[in-house]
Design a protein around this motif. Structure first.
Motif: not given
Lengths: 276, 275
Positions: A178-202
């Motif tokens: 639950e890494p983003f559970a304590a974050l606000d929604e805007i930050t959570r969305f941004r980190l979701n995208d960052d995480l997907l970007r990091l995961w992609a292509g690996r």
């Protein structure tokens, strides 16, 4: 409304058919006070999967993640890492990164030293580690903050440092509780995208614990729904939408349909009628 | 922070620091002045309450012997303090590594702490012998001073973020690495707080033990006070007393500065807020 999943949604076993990276066989966990946290959990997770463990609080999803990480003993069953090399004492060398719900940074160390920790434990000198650390910080957009202390960072930035630290060893499996559970929604969305970007292509696997249906659908290609008392797996669903996914994905009908399906499974698990 | 706001903030800071130094000094000067005037005006005998000027004269006259005594008390205090920190931390590490050792020994550490040092002093002095009073003083000051370090460090080592410890286990860190990389830094603020208490207690221990030892074999500030008292040389007594206070303040000041230096980057207690 029709409760049947849309026909383009396939069951997860097709994903599990890839050579598994970790297999859980009849895993059980009971605490000393008699609480059964997990009963007979069978799960096989393959390479390059993004798996969400989704369930109500108390379903043992965090416990399961910790057991996969090797934190805590099983009461029954076994966890195997078929492809992993064995250490000299025969135990599998787990090649993992872990991100907790809290950033779990060392407050006395700056960003650089926090990310350096896993490499330092691997006896890499600061000088040798430096390029890798700067790469990892650049990956999470914090290359200008290497000298900052955790208290000087926002919650989202601290979480980025935590992710950079988890990725610095280039693990083949990233466990996130639950890494983003304590974050606000805007930050959570941004980190979701960052995480997907990091995961992609690996070619690595993410096991992601969450209690958010929307987050799990947005991120994963597989969702394992868990039920409580005792903790167990109640559904294993594939999310076959293609990557890369972006904010636009949240707007398309398929996303909503997946959310509805996962939500229905979750409510069935909790023994409640679906809100629809 | 904008650059234009910085000089204003700095100026305000400097004024605050100046005030913090000037104000206590002003209070001291007023106090000493009033004391001097009242003693002269009411003609208080000097063996009851000597005027500050008389105390200053006594201080200058006895400078050499007072400084010798100050040095003696200072070295006993500092040595006892260092041994207290080393011993306290070593015991705390031992306690943190083994629950059995901790359970077995902690009550005895408490017993050592709660027994008044004055009551053990004669025994210790007899054991080490009157020709070794300095060693006795060291032992007694250590007994008084080690406990705050031990109990604070033990608490600190136990308060390490559980997840941080899990993370270390995940990376296969040894117990020693966990101790040095995360437990010890987590315990540092607790240890430093314990050291501040312990520093003052070392001085108290050294002085009280010397009072009990009571013979001319020891030559610290406590003995100067007893000696002056026996001769009704009250100005000299005050001079020795003032030196003890200065020594106590210096110890506290040095340890507070050390604490600030160690924690200024990260700990809530030392970090300056801008709001």
């Amino acid at each position: 409304m029709d409760q049947r999943p849309p026909d383009h949604i396939t069951a997860a076993p097709s994903l599990a058919a890839k050579p598994p990276i970790v297999t859980l066989d009849g895993v059980s966990k009971a605490y000393a006070n008699g609480t059964v946290a997990l009963r007979d959990v069978n799960l096989s997770i393959g390479r390059a999967q993004f798996v969400s463990l989704l369930g109500p609080s108390g379903c043992g999803k965090s416990t399961l993640l910790r057991l996969i990480a090797g934190l805590g003993d099983l009461t029954g069953g076994r966890i195997d890492w078929p492809g992993s090399a064995k250490a000299s004492d025969g135990t599998p060398k787990r090649d993992l990164g872990f991100v907790f719900q809290e950033p779990t940074l060392m407050p006395w160390a700056n960003v650089f030293d926090n990310v350096y920790l896993p490499l330092k434990l691997g006896r890499l000198s600061r000088k040798q580690a430096r390029p890798r650390i700067m790469d990892a910080l650049a990956m999470v957009g914090l290359e200008k903050f290497e000298r900052s202390y955790p208290r000087e960072l926002s919650g989202g930035m601290k979480m980025r440092v935590s992710i950079a630290r988890a990725l610095i060893t280039r693990p083949s499996v990233l466990l996130m509780d639950e890494p983003f559970a304590a974050l606000d929604e805007i930050t959570r969305f941004r980190l979701n995208d960052d995480l997907l970007r990091l995961w992609a292509g690996r070619d690595w696997t993410v096991i992601f614990v969450t209690h958010s249906v929307y987050e799990s659908v947005y991120l994963s290609n597989r969702i394992v729904v868990m039920g409580a008392r005792p903790g167990r797996i109640t559904a294993d669903l594939a999310i076959d939408a293609p990557y890369p996914r972006s904010e636009a994905f949240r707007m398309i009908p398929a996303y909503n349909e997946y959310c509805r399906m996962v939500s229905a499974e979750l409510h069935a698990t909790m023994g409640e009628a679906s809100p629809e | 922070m904008s650059t234009s706001a910085e000089p204003v903030a700095q100026r305000a800071d400097r004024r605050l620091i100046a005030l913090r130094i000037a104000l206590p000094i002003l209070v001291g000067v007023v106090f000493l002045g009033t004391w001097q005037i009242l003693v002269t005006w009411l003609q208080v005998p000097k063996f009851v309450l000597p005027a500050p000027s008389l105390i200053a004269t006594a201080f200058v006259d006895d400078f050499a012997s007072l400084m010798g005594s100050l040095w003696f008390t200072l070295t006993v205090t500092v040595e006892a303090f260092i041994l207290a920190v080393v011993g306290g931390v070593a015991l705390a590490v031992l306690f943190s590594q083994s629950e059995i050792v901790a359970t077995a020994l902690f009550p005895y550490a408490v017993i050592l702490q709660v027994t008044p040092v004055v009551s053990i002093a004669p025994l210790i002095i007899i054991w080490v012998g009157y020709d070794n009073v300095r060693v006795a003083l060291l032992i007694l000051a250590w007994i008084v001073a080690f406990f705050p370090v031990l109990s604070n460090t033990t608490l600190g080592l136990r308060s390490t973020d559980h997840n941080l410890r899990n993370l270390m286990q995940l990376y296969g860190a040894s117990r020693w690495r966990i101790l040095t990389e995360v437990q010890f830094p987590s315990a540092l603020p607790y240890l430093l707080a314990g050291m501040k208490i312990s520093g003052g207690l070392s001085l108290i221990g050294a002085v009280v033990a010397e009072f009990v030892a009571g013979s001319g074999a020891s030559t610290g500030l406590a003995w100067r006070i007893i000696e002056a008292g026996n001769r009704l040389d009250i100005p000299r007594m005050f001079a020795a007393l003032a030196l003890l206070s200065v020594l106590g303040i210096a110890i506290f000041g040095v340890l507070s500065a050390f604490e600030y230096l160690m924690l200024r980057h990260w700990h809530e207690s030392a970090v300056r807020r801008e709001n």
